[in-house]
Structure formats: C-alpha cells, structure tokens
Design a protein around this motif. Structure first.
Motif, PDB file in Angstrom:
ATOM      1  N   THR A 323      63.496 115.526  52.700  1.00 54.72           N
ATOM      2  CA  THR A 323      63.225 114.171  53.206  1.00 54.72           C
ATOM      3  C   THR A 323      64.233 113.781  54.278  1.00 54.72           C
ATOM      4  O   THR A 323      63.865 113.222  55.326  1.00 54.72           O
ATOM      5  N   LYS A 324      65.513 114.071  54.045  1.00 57.15           N
ATOM      6  CA  LYS A 324      66.540 113.741  55.036  1.00 57.15           C
ATOM      7  C   LYS A 324      66.280 114.472  56.349  1.00 57.15           C
ATOM      8  O   LYS A 324      66.426 113.895  57.438  1.00 57.15           O
ATOM      9  N   LEU A 325      65.887 115.741  56.269  1.00 60.24           N
ATOM     10  CA  LEU A 325      65.624 116.509  57.484  1.00 60.24           C
ATOM     11  C   LEU A 325      64.416 115.955  58.238  1.00 60.24           C
ATOM     12  O   LEU A 325      64.441 115.834  59.474  1.00 60.24           O
ATOM     13  N   GLY A 349      62.291 139.302  51.759  1.00 57.40           N
ATOM     14  CA  GLY A 349      61.555 138.944  50.558  1.00 57.40           C
ATOM     15  C   GLY A 349      62.407 138.283  49.498  1.00 57.40           C
ATOM     16  O   GLY A 349      61.978 138.140  48.350  1.00 57.40           O
ATOM     17  N   GLN A 350      63.607 137.815  49.869  1.00 54.90           N
ATOM     18  CA  GLN A 350      64.527 137.240  48.890  1.00 54.90           C
ATOM     19  C   GLN A 350      64.687 135.731  49.014  1.00 54.90           C
ATOM     20  O   GLN A 350      65.182 135.088  48.092  1.00 54.90           O
ATOM     21  N   TYR A 351      64.276 135.167  50.150  1.00 54.90           N
ATOM     22  CA  TYR A 351      64.485 133.743  50.398  1.00 54.90           C
ATOM     23  C   TYR A 351      63.184 133.025  50.758  1.00 54.90           C
ATOM     24  O   TYR A 351      62.309 133.597  51.411  1.00 54.90           O
ATOM     25  N   ALA A 352      63.112 131.767  50.333  1.00 59.09           N
ATOM     26  CA  ALA A 352      62.104 130.845  50.853  1.00 59.09           C
ATOM     27  C   ALA A 352      62.765 130.083  51.988  1.00 59.09           C
ATOM     28  O   ALA A 352      63.807 129.454  51.802  1.00 59.09           O
ATOM     29  N   VAL A 353      62.178 130.150  53.176  1.00 58.13           N
ATOM     30  CA  VAL A 353      62.758 129.534  54.370  1.00 58.13           C
ATOM     31  C   VAL A 353      61.968 128.281  54.704  1.00 58.13           C
ATOM     32  O   VAL A 353      60.800 128.347  55.103  1.00 58.13           O
ATOM     33  N   ILE A 354      62.592 127.122  54.515  1.00 57.99           N
ATOM     34  CA  ILE A 354      61.976 125.828  54.821  1.00 57.99           C
ATOM     35  C   ILE A 354      62.474 125.380  56.187  1.00 57.99           C
ATOM     36  O   ILE A 354      63.687 125.287  56.407  1.00 57.99           O
ATOM     37  N   ARG A 355      61.528 125.122  57.096  1.00 57.33           N
ATOM     38  CA  ARG A 355      61.917 124.729  58.452  1.00 57.33           C
ATOM     39  C   ARG A 355      61.369 123.355  58.804  1.00 57.33           C
ATOM     40  O   ARG A 355      60.245 123.018  58.450  1.00 57.33           O
ATOM     41  N   ALA A 408      71.017 125.930  58.275  1.00 58.53           N
ATOM     42  CA  ALA A 408      71.425 126.266  59.640  1.00 58.53           C
ATOM     43  C   ALA A 408      70.628 125.414  60.624  1.00 58.53           C
ATOM     44  O   ALA A 408      69.608 124.818  60.275  1.00 58.53           O
ATOM     45  N   VAL A 409      71.119 125.364  61.860  1.00 56.71           N
ATOM     46  CA  VAL A 409      70.443 124.591  62.893  1.00 56.71           C
ATOM     47  C   VAL A 409      70.404 125.385  64.191  1.00 56.71           C
ATOM     48  O   VAL A 409      71.353 126.108  64.518  1.00 56.71           O
ATOM     49  N   TRP A 410      69.295 125.270  64.872  1.00 59.54           N
ATOM     50  CA  TRP A 410      69.216 125.692  66.264  1.00 59.54           C
ATOM     51  C   TRP A 410      68.797 124.471  67.056  1.00 59.54           C
ATOM     52  O   TRP A 410      67.879 123.737  66.660  1.00 59.54           O
ATOM     53  N   SER A 411      69.497 124.221  68.148  1.00 59.62           N
ATOM     54  CA  SER A 411      69.153 123.063  68.972  1.00 59.62           C
ATOM     55  C   SER A 411      69.691 123.248  70.375  1.00 59.62           C
ATOM     56  O   SER A 411      70.688 123.943  70.592  1.00 59.62           O
ATOM     57  N   ALA A 412      69.008 122.620  71.324  1.00 62.53           N
ATOM     58  CA  ALA A 412      69.446 122.607  72.716  1.00 62.53           C
ATOM     59  C   ALA A 412      68.997 121.285  73.330  1.00 62.53           C
ATOM     60  O   ALA A 412      67.885 120.817  73.055  1.00 62.53           O
ATOM     61  N   PRO A 413      69.858 120.655  74.122  1.00 62.81           N
ATOM     62  CA  PRO A 413      69.487 119.386  74.744  1.00 62.81           C
ATOM     63  C   PRO A 413      68.161 119.484  75.497  1.00 62.81           C
ATOM     64  O   PRO A 413      67.948 120.399  76.288  1.00 62.81           O
ATOM     65  N   GLY A 414      67.268 118.552  75.216  1.00 60.25           N
ATOM     66  CA  GLY A 414      65.968 118.516  75.866  1.00 60.25           C
ATOM     67  C   GLY A 414      64.933 119.454  75.271  1.00 60.25           C
ATOM     68  O   GLY A 414      63.773 119.446  75.690  1.00 60.25           O
ATOM     69  N   GLN A 415      65.330 120.271  74.277  1.00 63.60           N
ATOM     70  CA  GLN A 415      64.389 121.237  73.692  1.00 63.60           C
ATOM     71  C   GLN A 415      64.144 121.013  72.209  1.00 63.60           C
ATOM     72  O   GLN A 415      63.495 121.830  71.546  1.00 63.60           O
ATOM     73  N   GLY A 416      64.650 119.929  71.661  1.00 61.39           N
ATOM     74  CA  GLY A 416      64.424 119.650  70.250  1.00 61.39           C
ATOM     75  C   GLY A 416      65.363 120.424  69.342  1.00 61.39           C
ATOM     76  O   GLY A 416      66.300 121.082  69.801  1.00 61.39           O
ATOM     77  N   SER A 417      65.092 120.348  68.040  1.00 65.82           N
ATOM     78  CA  SER A 417      65.943 120.996  67.040  1.00 65.82           C
ATOM     79  C   SER A 417      65.075 121.628  65.960  1.00 65.82           C
ATOM     80  O   SER A 417      63.970 121.178  65.681  1.00 65.82           O
ATOM     81  N   THR A 418      65.604 122.670  65.341  1.00 64.28           N
ATOM     82  CA  THR A 418      64.982 123.296  64.179  1.00 64.28           C
ATOM     83  C   THR A 418      66.048 123.477  63.112  1.00 64.28           C
ATOM     84  O   THR A 418      67.019 124.200  63.313  1.00 64.28           O
ATOM     85  N   THR A 420      66.888 124.761  59.267  1.00 60.28           N
ATOM     86  CA  THR A 420      66.391 125.759  58.323  1.00 60.28           C
ATOM     87  C   THR A 420      67.152 125.638  57.010  1.00 60.28           C
ATOM     88  O   THR A 420      68.370 125.821  56.979  1.00 60.28           O
ATOM     89  N   LEU A 421      66.424 125.356  55.942  1.00 62.77           N
ATOM     90  CA  LEU A 421      66.983 125.325  54.595  1.00 62.77           C
ATOM     91  C   LEU A 421      66.434 126.552  53.864  1.00 62.77           C
ATOM     92  O   LEU A 421      65.232 126.663  53.645  1.00 62.77           O
ATOM     93  N   SER A 422      67.319 127.482  53.495  1.00 63.48           N
ATOM     94  CA  SER A 422      66.902 128.744  52.881  1.00 63.48           C
ATOM     95  C   SER A 422      67.379 128.790  51.434  1.00 63.48           C
ATOM     96  O   SER A 422      68.569 128.649  51.167  1.00 63.48           O
ATOM     97  N   LEU A 423      66.441 129.001  50.515  1.00 60.54           N
ATOM     98  CA  LEU A 423      66.744 129.020  49.095  1.00 60.54           C
ATOM     99  C   LEU A 423      66.297 130.348  48.490  1.00 60.54           C
ATOM    100  O   LEU A 423      65.220 130.847  48.815  1.00 60.54           O
ATOM    101  N   PRO A 424      67.095 130.920  47.575  1.00 61.87           N
ATOM    102  CA  PRO A 424      66.695 132.185  46.950  1.00 61.87           C
ATOM    103  C   PRO A 424      65.408 132.040  46.158  1.00 61.87           C
ATOM    104  O   PRO A 424      65.218 131.045  45.433  1.00 61.87           O
ATOM    105  N   LEU A 425      64.508 132.996  46.302  1.00 64.49           N
ATOM    106  CA  LEU A 425      63.271 132.978  45.531  1.00 64.49           C
ATOM    107  C   LEU A 425      63.549 133.266  44.065  1.00 64.49           C
ATOM    108  O   LEU A 425      64.462 134.017  43.727  1.00 64.49           O
ATOM    109  N   ALA A 426      62.780 132.663  43.196  1.00 68.88           N
ATOM    110  CA  ALA A 426      62.914 132.896  41.765  1.00 68.88           C
ATOM    111  C   ALA A 426      62.530 134.332  41.449  1.00 68.88           C
ATOM    112  O   ALA A 426      61.570 134.869  42.009  1.00 68.88           O
ATOM    113  N   GLN A 427      63.286 134.941  40.560  1.00 70.90           N
ATOM    114  CA  GLN A 427      63.033 136.344  40.187  1.00 70.90           C
ATOM    115  C   GLN A 427      62.159 136.388  38.944  1.00 70.90           C
ATOM    116  O   GLN A 427      62.319 135.573  38.046  1.00 70.90           O
TER     117      GLN A 427
END
Length: 427
Positions: A323-325, A349-355, A408-418, A420-427
């Motif tokens: 929600t904060k993101l 195959g080890q992480y769920a990547v939420i962007r 993590a974050v990727w961002s550049a002025p004028g190009q927006g931001s992405t 990434t919240l990465s969480l280990p997948l349940a085994q």
C-alpha cells in the motif's frame, strides 16, 4: 646373483620419512617451549610474526594439521567445549598463536571471523590483552555482515538495481566478552543485541517525533482558543484556525499510525503452515482499497501477475508495505498516467518479486541512497505529497527484512520509478 636395489631404496625412503617426521616433531616441541620467551622479548609480538609472513603461515598451517591429527586440540578441556556448544551467544576459541580453533557459525556471519582468523582489530587487541595480562575485557562493537551472508537480490526482476539504495543491509550491534580458558586458550563470547538496539532507536524516534509534531496542533488549538475568547469573534479567522487544527491533527495521526506500523515490523517472520499467503490475493486487496484514490487523481491502476505465488508472512504487514509503495506511486505520478502493480517468480524460482511501477518524475540519484531512512523526505515535494511524514519506505524496508527478503529501487529523473519488494517463496 645380485640382489635387486629396489628393496633397499624403499627401506631407505621409509627411514628417511620417519626421520623427517621426528625432526619436525622435535622442532615443534622446541618452538612451543621457545615461543613464550621470544614473545616476551619482542614485547608481545607473536613468534610467527617474528618469523615472517610466509614462514609464519607455514608454521600455523603445520600446527593446524598437527592438531587435526591429534583429535583437534586434546588440550582443550572437554567440559569447556560442551559448555561453549550450548551457549546461546556466538563464541570462538583462540589459541596462543591467535588462530581460531573453535568458532560458532554466527561468528562468521557477524563479521568477526574469516578463514579461521579474527578480522576485527578490537577483538584481536582484547585477545592479546587478556592473554598477556589476564582478567576479562568487555566492550561494544559494531560490524557489517559480510557480503557472502547477505541474501542476493533475486534474478529476473526485470529492472536495474542500485545496490546502494536497496535499503536492506543493517549493521550488527554486538556486546563482546573476552576471557582466558587456561594458559593457552582464550574465549570470545559475542552477544548480538542488534534487534534490541533497533527497537530502542525506533522507540526513541517515536517519542522525539511525536513530541515535535504535537507542537503544531497545540499551537493551532491555542490560536483557535484565542479567537473564540475574543468579544468580536471573526468567523473567517475561526474557520481558518480550525482548518489549521484539522490539518495538524491529521498529520499527527498519520505519523503515529506509521510509527506503530514500523514498530510492529521488527519481529522476523518464522515460516510455518499457518502463515502461508497467496501473493496475488494480497495485491488484489490493496488494489481494491486504492482504486478510488487512484481514480480521484486520474491515475489508472493496473494489476497483473502469477496467481500461484505463495509466501510465508504476515498479511497486514505485506499489504501495508505494498500500500505504501502504491500510494507513493499515485502521489508522484502525473494525472492521466498509470501505476502498474505486478507479481512474478524470479529466474531462480526462489523469490516472489512484487513490482510497483509509475510514470512519475523519478528520483534523483543523489537521493536514492537515503529514501529508505526514517523520516527522510525528498526535496521536490508537491501539494499532494505534503501530508507525508517520511516513514512509508522505511516501513517497506522493515517488512522486507522481517520476511527475509529485499527491497530495491530503480529510478531516473523524468523516467519514473520501479520499486521491487522480493520475498522468499514458501517451501
């Protein structure tokens, strides 16, 4: 008929090997007896240091192998070993040469030991002081977790990652105790108090910042009271003062709520069958809750992803972080744009990547390394972001940490931001 020379050569070789072994054993015994005298003459410097780096390394290596052949240091009392093995704190045993002969795995993760040697100067000094003068040394120490023990960012996230701004590496705050076991061995006990220190810091921040933020609503209330007490009450001024009271109160409520969330996000999540969560179900709840906010700002909110992803976690914390993101993405996006919320599995195959991707103005490189700090706010605030208190991304960082993940974050002025919240997948 002549006897073959081969048996004679074999016999000579065997006796030669035995002779070398005897000589080495004698040399080792002599070194053990001479070493204390040399160390006293050299003012505390070790005998192997006096021999020189290369030769000293060879002596240390020979001693380690010699110990291994003799059942790994029979001189270390078995009861002492048993006691150290059940201690809850990290521990290590150092011999007279400064070599680590026993070490809890935590000592490596906390950055104290590397390749069977102590690497922290303060610990090395304390070990030498205790060996020379006896007694006990206690001190506080701050270390960094070595790179090899930091969970790697998931592959296949589809974005560039600025490693300086991922915001998930934290220092280790340690209490170290050094004492002698006997004439030869020194023990180092390491108590990791990092979680206690972090909680204390957040608690102190809570008290200080709430106290500061209370000034605005109390001042606004005081001005409103002054206006109401006047005989010639000015309705326009009363309404203006009441509006300032409402804004200040809302800001304070927002900050207190975020600080409470930050405090809750301190206890690491222990994976179990009871806390398995479907990632897309959590994102769908967030998307539904923020749909009206996005529409009011003329922002299209898009949701897509792999519906099979399951993680272990606390639903409220994960929803709060996402929600904060998304709220940030909406606030900093231009009207008429869109915000994309997605989840996918990384290449390993080890992480769920939420962007969370936005089309906003982006974040300057100079600010990216600080955006996950508590109460930090960027320079270019807008009317829509003025109500923020600078805790949103800090909450995201701590949710990632408690779930054994990364942000993590990727961002550049004028190009927006992405983000990434990465969480280990349940085994």
């Amino acid at each position: 008929m002549y006897d073959s020379p081969v048996p004679s050569l074999i016999v000579s070789a065997v006796f030669g090997i035995i002779g070398v072994a005897v000589v080495l054993a004698v040399v080792l015994i002599i070194i053990d007896h001479v070493e204390p005298i040399v160390e006293r003459l050299l003012g505390g410097a070790s005998f192997t240091e006096w021999l020189g780096n290369k030769l000293g390394d060879k002596v240390r290596l020979f001693r380690r192998r010699h110990r291994a052949d003799q059942d790994e240091d029979p001189d270390l009392d078995a009861s002492a070993e048993s006691l150290l093995s059940i201690l809850p704190s990290a521990s290590l045993i150092v011999d007279r040469q400064g070599d680590v002969v026993r070490a809890n795995p935590q000592a490596y993760r906390l950055g104290i030991v590397q390749d069977d040697s102590i690497v922290e100067p303060a610990v090395i000094k304390a070990v030498r002081d205790v060996r020379e003068h006896g007694g006990r040394r206690r001190f506080d120490l701050e270390t960094e977790t070595p790179e090899r023990f930091v969970p790697p960012l998931p592959s296949g996230a589809g974005i560039q990652v600025d490693t300086e701004s991922n915001g998930v590496r934290r220092p280790n705050w340690l209490k170290v105790t050094v004492g002698r076991v006997d004439a030869r061995f020194v023990v180092v006990l390491i108590d990791d108090v990092s979680e206690t220190v972090r909680f204390s810091q957040i608690r102190d921040s809570f008290i200080v910042n709430v106290s500061e933020q209370l000034l605005s609503p109390t001042e606004a209330l005081s001005r409103l009271a002054d206006e109401l007490e006047r005989d010639d009450v000015d309705p326009a001024k009363v309404r203006a003062d009441a509006g300032r009271v409402r804004v200040a109160s809302n800001h304070l409520n927002h900050m207190v709520s975020d600080l409470l969330l930050l405090i809750k996000a301190q206890e690491p999540i222990v994976p179990s069958a009871a806390n398995r969560l479907n990632v897309m179900e959590q994102l769908a709840v967030v998307s539904s809750q923020l749909a009206r906010t996005a529409a009011d700002e003329d922002i299209q909110l898009r949701l897509d992803g792999d519906r099979s992803l399951v993680v272990n976690g606390e639903a409220d914390q994960i929803r709060t972080a996402v929600t904060k993101l998304v709220e940030n993405a909406i606030v900093y996006s231009k009207r008429g744009g869109y915000v994309a919320l997605s989840a996918q599995k990384d290449d390993s195959g080890q992480y769920a990547v939420i962007r969370v991707l936005d089309q906003g103005k982006g974040i300057a490189k100079s600010e990216q390394r600080r955006i996950f700090e508590r109460f930090y706010r960027g320079k270019d605030q807008t009317e829509r972001s003025a109500d923020g208190v600078g805790l949103g991304l800090s909450i995201v960082k701590h949710v990632a940490l408690t779930h054994h993940g990364t942000v993590a974050v990727w961002s550049a002025p004028g190009q927006g931001s992405t983000f990434t919240l990465s969480l280990p997948l349940a085994q």
